[in-house]
Design a protein around this motif. Sequence first.
Motif, PDB file in Angstrom:
ATOM      1  N   ARG A  14     -31.346 -63.382  90.418  1.00 12.12           N
ATOM      2  CA  ARG A  14     -32.039 -62.381  91.217  1.00 12.12           C
ATOM      3  C   ARG A  14     -32.387 -61.190  90.340  1.00 12.12           C
ATOM      4  O   ARG A  14     -31.604 -60.776  89.483  1.00 12.12           O
ATOM      5  N   GLY A  16     -33.148 -57.579  91.346  1.00 12.21           N
ATOM      6  CA  GLY A  16     -33.206 -56.680  92.492  1.00 12.21           C
ATOM      7  C   GLY A  16     -33.276 -57.473  93.790  1.00 12.21           C
ATOM      8  O   GLY A  16     -32.427 -58.319  94.059  1.00 12.21           O
ATOM      9  N   ASP A  17     -34.315 -57.214  94.576  1.00 13.05           N
ATOM     10  CA  ASP A  17     -34.485 -57.920  95.847  1.00 13.05           C
ATOM     11  C   ASP A  17     -35.236 -59.237  95.693  1.00 13.05           C
ATOM     12  O   ASP A  17     -35.427 -59.966  96.675  1.00 13.05           O
ATOM     13  N   THR A  18     -35.682 -59.545  94.472  1.00 14.69           N
ATOM     14  CA  THR A  18     -36.462 -60.764  94.236  1.00 14.69           C
ATOM     15  C   THR A  18     -35.568 -61.873  93.700  1.00 14.69           C
ATOM     16  O   THR A  18     -34.840 -61.677  92.720  1.00 14.69           O
ATOM     17  N   THR A  19     -35.622 -63.035  94.352  1.00 15.96           N
ATOM     18  CA  THR A  19     -34.876 -64.206  93.882  1.00 15.96           C
ATOM     19  C   THR A  19     -35.827 -65.094  93.097  1.00 15.96           C
ATOM     20  O   THR A  19     -36.727 -65.707  93.668  1.00 15.96           O
ATOM     21  N   THR A  58     -27.227 -64.839  87.966  1.00 16.06           N
ATOM     22  CA  THR A  58     -26.531 -64.074  88.999  1.00 16.06           C
ATOM     23  C   THR A  58     -25.318 -64.854  89.483  1.00 16.06           C
ATOM     24  O   THR A  58     -24.259 -64.281  89.739  1.00 16.06           O
TER      25      THR A  58
END
Length: 367
Positions: A14, A16-19, A58
Amino acid sequence: MTAPDLECTHLTKRFGDTTAVQDVSFEVPPGSFFSILGPSGCGKTTIMRMIAGFLAPTSGDIRIKGRSVLDVAPNKRPVNMVFQHLALFPMMNIAENIGYGLRRKGLPKAEITRKVGEVLERIGLPDIGARKVDELSGGQKQRVAIARCMVLEPDVLLLDEPLGALDLKLREHMKIELKALQAAFDTTFVYITHDQSEALVMSDNIAVMNAGQFEQVGSARDLYYRPETAFVAGFVGDSNRWRGQVMGVSGDTLQLRSENGLELRGSCHGRRLARNDTAEIFVRPEAIRLGHSAQDVSHFDNRLSGEVTSLLFNGAASRILMRPESGGEEIEVTLPQSGEFAHLDRGAQVHIGWSSDQGSCFAAGTA
């Protein structure tokens, strides 16, 4: 039991908010050619950078020959990497380029000379050690870049779209060269590409990737003839595609009325679809047969007639576009290389047919 050369388990990355990569697991057996195929932005380069150690996952694990390498620095991992831009050193001759990593390791000069000579023999360029980089052809540079990696004897060689900068004819030649080199070194290759032709020609197994996940992993034949998802059916190879309402399902055969009113049949291949569902059928151009009359194609469960609107000449892979007289989009049909249909002209009236088991059906919206 022999451990895989490479094993990735529940790999996730990941930003930030992006996977970018979501729960990807796969194994690569020793000495095999494994490709990750997908469109730009799907996450395939992120996977390769995690394997190489340039990015930390991650979550998940990466094991090479049974050992986790998450705590191993990139320069200590038993992998090497060939990039699209080969990054050969123009100020060095070929032997110096290939021996660069060995010098960094502090090997004696005599041993470096011996190893460089051996690897030049194996790539079929034994006499170019004294030449400069700009004296080589594009294909020779590719082989030198691979030799520079292979002289370090990695367990896994990572290749990041290495043919992308080559012209079309050289790319076609290098596909065969790369497969031959992989067999010659008997080293596991992990190759990423957005070019399906590269993956299909060279790979023992291919993972088709989309939006951070693997859609299907299998041989080129499996992906082409038995796609498991609508994305794979549409991305791997060329297909005619119809969307519409399911009118009925009998056994594994589905009857669909397309949005343009065509009555078509395809195979669910074990997927659950029911009457009134919205579905899609994918049919390969080479699965469709041509006829002069309705009688010629009467034995097929899918039959249409119409007019040839275009000829797409591409040698042995030439095709026509046919517009059905009953309406709808043009249908792509592979032309036979010989016989009465080898030279169809625009405006010709033809009949086409194909069997329901040649059509792969999926629930709409799954591509």
